[in-house]
Design an enzyme around this catalytic site. Structure first.
Site, PDB file in Angstrom:
ATOM      1  N   ARG A   6       2.824  -9.436  -0.637  1.00 33.96           N
ATOM      2  CA  ARG A   6       2.977  -8.313  -1.568  1.00 33.96           C
ATOM      3  C   ARG A   6       3.844  -7.189  -1.018  1.00 33.96           C
ATOM      4  O   ARG A   6       4.300  -6.337  -1.768  1.00 33.96           O
ATOM      5  CB  ARG A   6       1.597  -7.753  -1.959  1.00 33.96           C
ATOM      6  CG  ARG A   6       0.817  -7.230  -0.798  1.00 33.96           C
ATOM      7  CD  ARG A   6      -0.631  -6.963  -1.150  1.00 33.96           C
ATOM      8  NE  ARG A   6      -0.864  -5.596  -1.604  1.00 33.96           N
ATOM      9  CZ  ARG A   6      -2.070  -5.060  -1.732  1.00 33.96           C
ATOM     10  NH1 ARG A   6      -3.143  -5.790  -1.460  1.00 33.96           N
ATOM     11  NH2 ARG A   6      -2.223  -3.836  -2.123  1.00 33.96           N
TER      12      ARG A   6
ATOM     13  N   ASN B  37      -3.940  -7.069  -6.836  1.00 29.21           N
ATOM     14  CA  ASN B  37      -2.822  -6.981  -5.888  1.00 29.21           C
ATOM     15  C   ASN B  37      -2.879  -8.119  -4.882  1.00 29.21           C
ATOM     16  O   ASN B  37      -1.879  -8.773  -4.592  1.00 29.21           O
ATOM     17  CB  ASN B  37      -2.864  -5.648  -5.140  1.00 29.21           C
ATOM     18  CG  ASN B  37      -2.902  -4.474  -6.078  1.00 29.21           C
ATOM     19  OD1 ASN B  37      -2.468  -4.595  -7.220  1.00 29.21           O
ATOM     20  ND2 ASN B  37      -3.424  -3.350  -5.621  1.00 29.21           N
ATOM     21  N   ASP B  38      -4.088  -8.329  -4.355  1.00 32.02           N
ATOM     22  CA  ASP B  38      -4.228  -9.417  -3.397  1.00 32.02           C
ATOM     23  C   ASP B  38      -4.401 -10.760  -4.086  1.00 32.02           C
ATOM     24  O   ASP B  38      -3.936 -11.780  -3.588  1.00 32.02           O
ATOM     25  CB  ASP B  38      -5.418  -9.149  -2.465  1.00 32.02           C
ATOM     26  CG  ASP B  38      -5.033  -8.170  -1.373  1.00 32.02           C
ATOM     27  OD1 ASP B  38      -3.952  -8.374  -0.768  1.00 32.02           O
ATOM     28  OD2 ASP B  38      -5.756  -7.200  -1.131  1.00 32.02           O
TER      29      ASP B  38
ATOM     30  N   CYS C 103      -9.461  -3.276 -10.333  1.00 30.77           N
ATOM     31  CA  CYS C 103      -8.957  -2.079  -9.653  1.00 30.77           C
ATOM     32  C   CYS C 103      -7.579  -2.310  -9.026  1.00 30.77           C
ATOM     33  O   CYS C 103      -7.065  -1.454  -8.326  1.00 30.77           O
ATOM     34  CB  CYS C 103      -9.952  -1.591  -8.602  1.00 30.77           C
ATOM     35  SG  CYS C 103     -10.298  -2.818  -7.347  1.00 30.77           S
TER      36      CYS C 103
ATOM     37  N   ARG D 220     -10.512   3.765  -1.343  1.00 32.06           N
ATOM     38  CA  ARG D 220      -9.998   2.938  -0.235  1.00 32.06           C
ATOM     39  C   ARG D 220     -10.298   3.655   1.084  1.00 32.06           C
ATOM     40  O   ARG D 220      -9.449   4.370   1.618  1.00 32.06           O
ATOM     41  CB  ARG D 220      -8.489   2.741  -0.377  1.00 32.06           C
ATOM     42  CG  ARG D 220      -8.080   1.858  -1.547  1.00 32.06           C
ATOM     43  CD  ARG D 220      -6.557   1.682  -1.562  1.00 32.06           C
ATOM     44  NE  ARG D 220      -6.129   0.565  -2.373  1.00 32.06           N
ATOM     45  CZ  ARG D 220      -5.678   0.662  -3.622  1.00 32.06           C
ATOM     46  NH1 ARG D 220      -5.598   1.829  -4.208  1.00 32.06           N
ATOM     47  NH2 ARG D 220      -5.297  -0.420  -4.279  1.00 32.06           N
TER      48      ARG D 220
ATOM     49  N   ARG E  26     -15.286   1.388  -1.241  1.00 32.84           N
ATOM     50  CA  ARG E  26     -14.999   0.074  -0.655  1.00 32.84           C
ATOM     51  C   ARG E  26     -15.108   0.154   0.855  1.00 32.84           C
ATOM     52  O   ARG E  26     -14.551   1.083   1.455  1.00 32.84           O
ATOM     53  CB  ARG E  26     -13.597  -0.375  -1.050  1.00 32.84           C
ATOM     54  CG  ARG E  26     -13.251  -1.714  -0.409  1.00 32.84           C
ATOM     55  CD  ARG E  26     -11.943  -2.222  -0.872  1.00 32.84           C
ATOM     56  NE  ARG E  26     -10.834  -1.503  -0.269  1.00 32.84           N
ATOM     57  CZ  ARG E  26      -9.565  -1.707  -0.605  1.00 32.84           C
ATOM     58  NH1 ARG E  26      -9.272  -2.571  -1.556  1.00 32.84           N
ATOM     59  NH2 ARG E  26      -8.601  -1.035  -0.019  1.00 32.84           N
TER      60      ARG E  26
ATOM     61  N   GLU F 254     -10.643 -11.021  -4.876  1.00 30.00           N
ATOM     62  CA  GLU F 254      -9.215 -10.898  -4.571  1.00 30.00           C
ATOM     63  C   GLU F 254      -8.682 -12.067  -3.755  1.00 30.00           C
ATOM     64  O   GLU F 254      -7.521 -12.100  -3.381  1.00 30.00           O
ATOM     65  CB  GLU F 254      -8.911  -9.559  -3.889  1.00 30.00           C
ATOM     66  CG  GLU F 254      -9.758  -9.228  -2.700  1.00 30.00           C
ATOM     67  CD  GLU F 254      -9.447  -7.838  -2.120  1.00 30.00           C
ATOM     68  OE1 GLU F 254      -8.494  -7.188  -2.549  1.00 30.00           O
ATOM     69  OE2 GLU F 254     -10.188  -7.421  -1.204  1.00 30.00           O
TER      70      GLU F 254
ATOM     71  N   HIS G  29       0.823  -1.212   0.000  1.00 28.75           N
ATOM     72  CA  HIS G  29       0.000   0.000   0.000  1.00 28.75           C
ATOM     73  C   HIS G  29       0.857   1.261   0.000  1.00 28.75           C
ATOM     74  O   HIS G  29       0.453   2.308  -0.501  1.00 28.75           O
ATOM     75  CB  HIS G  29      -0.994  -0.021   1.155  1.00 28.75           C
ATOM     76  CG  HIS G  29      -2.116  -0.958   0.874  1.00 28.75           C
ATOM     77  ND1 HIS G  29      -2.167  -2.226   1.356  1.00 28.75           N
ATOM     78  CD2 HIS G  29      -3.195  -0.810   0.070  1.00 28.75           C
ATOM     79  CE1 HIS G  29      -3.236  -2.824   0.879  1.00 28.75           C
ATOM     80  NE2 HIS G  29      -3.886  -1.990   0.107  1.00 28.75           N
TER      81      HIS G  29
END
Ligand code: PEP
Ligand code: MG
Length: 583
Positions: free
Chosen positions: A477, A466-467, A514, A306, A342, A443, A199
């Site tokens: 990550r 990403n996840d 996303c 987010r 989200r 995800e 992040h």
């Protein structure tokens, strides 16, 4: 005499572009603070910020005293709190620091640490060992004030000029740190730790500045104020470059600026492929104010807000009203364009000290209480947010999306809680959008594979690559030690994406992406070929992705996509993607 050695370090380029400037070293240690100038018009605000922080520590100590009153250690704690309170009330700490801020026009953190150093030096002269020991109390109390200051960023934005040339070098930075540095307008971020989709990297990318992570020894080897070139594309930093190298990079920097300006001509173009396939492009945001970037780059909406970033860098958890106002601001500001908000994704690398379930040390936080799991464990936290979202939904086109769901049972549990909150609002006569769209992030591999309940229960889906990559490939990550294994084009990942996109298309459920993969122009043609039509990304990459879409003939690349999907090796896949991008 100091010598300047010339060397390069290599890490991971987590945000592209070139920056040239002088370094500012920071560390995570609270007492190691940056120094910056405060605009004379804001000096009083800065002094007030210090006052607020000191008052905050007073409250903290009072609460600690109450909490420990019945404990066996009450007497010892009492004595310790007495000392800290005395130090806190000493002019050497508050008044002298204020005077320093006024005299030097600098930030409160810096003034405080200067005062502390002067104070500690006086203690060194003292013979009495007991008094000498008080040095540690001073350091502790200063540290408490510094932590409070961090929670009150306020107007303390240091002015380093519109186009900053300061490069921040740190051992590690949390997403909250980078968010805060947003106000400092650094030209680049360089850290020893961190992976490409941590992040921290995402926030740096959203600021649109080059960033490198995983450099291992940068903080140790680089000195304060050294001239460096940060190359976010190749993942390297050149320290004390020669004149020739500097000239070469200055030219590249200029080209980069020109290219950015040229891309601005695409702002109003519809993101349609050469053969007429329509797509839509959205931006991801972390803080409410960021929504203004949508208009600048011509985005069709906010594809991911987010919201958990609202919880970072503040002492108290944001209450319903604070959240409602933030969400309403974004939805209103977007004037009818969709905003996908989200629900909380705290946990893993985003922590708030005020949440009990996050207070214990988790053996493996990325696999632990995070996102919707944390919301199930802390239902009051979740329902407060849901109330704020639903209340804001009447002010525009608001949709909500739930992160990290992994099974039909979790879907039911989450939707039941949302229904419960709606019912309460009905009973209270509070207005909300009864047809609000609710979506889910895909995800977790289990959600992508067993996707049917997601298609049945939600009105839209969004793939969080990403996840998804992290959990599919078992690669943390945010850990640079395994970043080599973090591979969005692993054959398993591409087949999984194709599976999700095909099933969603068949079920006529809109699906967007996303994760960071959606904002990588090198991936655009591949993703279009796999069937993706809705992309959401950091505003800084949107126009480059749009350019790629405009240059794509989707019909002509069918065979190449089929070959890519048959490939069993990432190496071969990468070569095929390169060919695809050159065609
Ligand atoms: C993702 O996982 O791809 C995503 C978009 O969410 P985050 O990066 O916030 O985990
Ligand atoms: Mg995610």
């Amino acid at each position: 005499m100091t010598t300047t050695s010339n060397f390069s370090l290599y890490g991971i380029g987590v945000s592209g572009g070139i920056a040239i400037g002088r370094t500012k070293l920071v560390s995570h240690a609270t007492l190691d603070v940056s120094q910056y100038q405060i605009d004379p018009a804001h000096i009083t605000d800065e002094v007030n910020r210090l006052d607020l922080a000191i008052a905050g520590v007073r409250n903290e100590l009072r609460a600690l005293r109450d909490e420990m009153a019945t404990s066996e250690l009450a007497d010892d704690i009492e004595a310790f709190i007495d000392i800290q309170e005395t130090l806190l009330n000493d002019d050497a700490l508050s008044e002298n620091t204020k005077a320093y801020i006024v005299e030097h026009g600098c930030n409160a953190e810096w003034a405080l640490v200067q005062q502390m150093d002067a104070w500690l030096a006086q203690f060194d002269q003292i013979e009495d060992e007991y008094l000498r020991e008080r040095k540690f109390d001073i350091m502790q109390v200063v540290e408490r004030v510094l932590k409070q200051l961090t929670g009150h960023v306020g107007v303390a934005a240091p002015d380093v000029g519109v186009e900053s040339h300061t490069i921040l070098v740190a051992h590690d930075l949390s997403p909250a740190d980078v968010l805060q540095y947003k106000y400092h307008r650094f030209a680049a971020f360089v850290t020893d730790l961190g992976g490409a989709t941590s992040h921290t990297a995402i926030v740096a990318r959203s600021l649109g500045v080059p960033a490198l992570s995983g450099l291992r020894l940068a903080r140790q080897l680089i000195r304060e104020g050294e001239m460096v070139i940060v190359d976010g594309d190749s993942g390297s930093i050149i320290v004390n470059p020669s004149r020739a190298v500097l000239a070469q990079y200055r030219e590249r920097y200029q080209q980069q600026k020109e290219r950015r300006e040229a891309l601005m001509s695409l702002v109003r173009r519809r993101p349609k492929t050469k053969d007429g396939v329509e797509t839509s492009l959205f931006i991801n945001i972390e803080m409410p104010d960021n929504f203004t970037a949508a208009q600048k780059v011509g985005a069709q909406g906010i594809g991911l807000f987010r919201t958990e970033f609202l919880y970072l860098n503040r002492e108290e958890l944001p209450d319903e009203r604070t959240q409602f106002l933030a969400y309403r601001r974004v939805v209103r500001g977007m004037k009818g364009k969709p905003v996908i908000l989200r629900t909380l994704d705290l946990g893993a690398d985003k922590i708030h000290a005020g949440i009990d379930s996050l207070a214990r040390v988790m053996p493996n936080p990325a696999l632990g209480l995070r996102a919707i799991r944390l919301c199930f464990a802390e239902q009051a936290l979740f329902t407060t947010q849901l109330r704020a979202i639903l209340r804001a939904s009447v002010f525009g086109n608001l949709k909500m999306m739930i992160p990290l769901l992994s099974s039909a049972e979790e879907i039911r549990q989450a939707l039941d809680i949302i229904d419960g909150v709606k019912k309460t609002l009905d009973e209270e006569g509070v207005a909300y959008d009864r047809n609000i769209d609710i979506g889910a992030m895909i995800e977790v591999p289990s959600a992508a594979i067993a996707i049917e309940p997601f298609l049945k229960r939600f009105s839209f889906l969004s793939i969080g690559t990403n996840d998804l990559v992290q959990y599919l490939l078992a690669v943390d990550r945010s850990d640079q030690a395994v970043s080599r294994l973090y591979d969005p084009v692993h054959p398993a990942m591409l087949r999984l994406l194709s599976h999700v996109l095909k099933h969603a298309e068949k079920a006529k459920i809109p699906v967007s992406m996303c994760g960071e993969m959606a904002g990588d122009p090198e991936m655009t043609r591949l993703l279009l070929g796999l069937g993706l039509r809705h992309f959401s990304m950091s505003a800084s990459t949107l126009l480059a992705v749009k350019e790629r879409i405009l240059n794509t003939d989707l019909g002509a690349q069918k065979k190449s996509i089929a070959r890519i999907l048959r490939s069993n090796s990432s190496l071969k896949t990468r070569a095929l993607i390169e060919q695809l991008n050159q065609s």
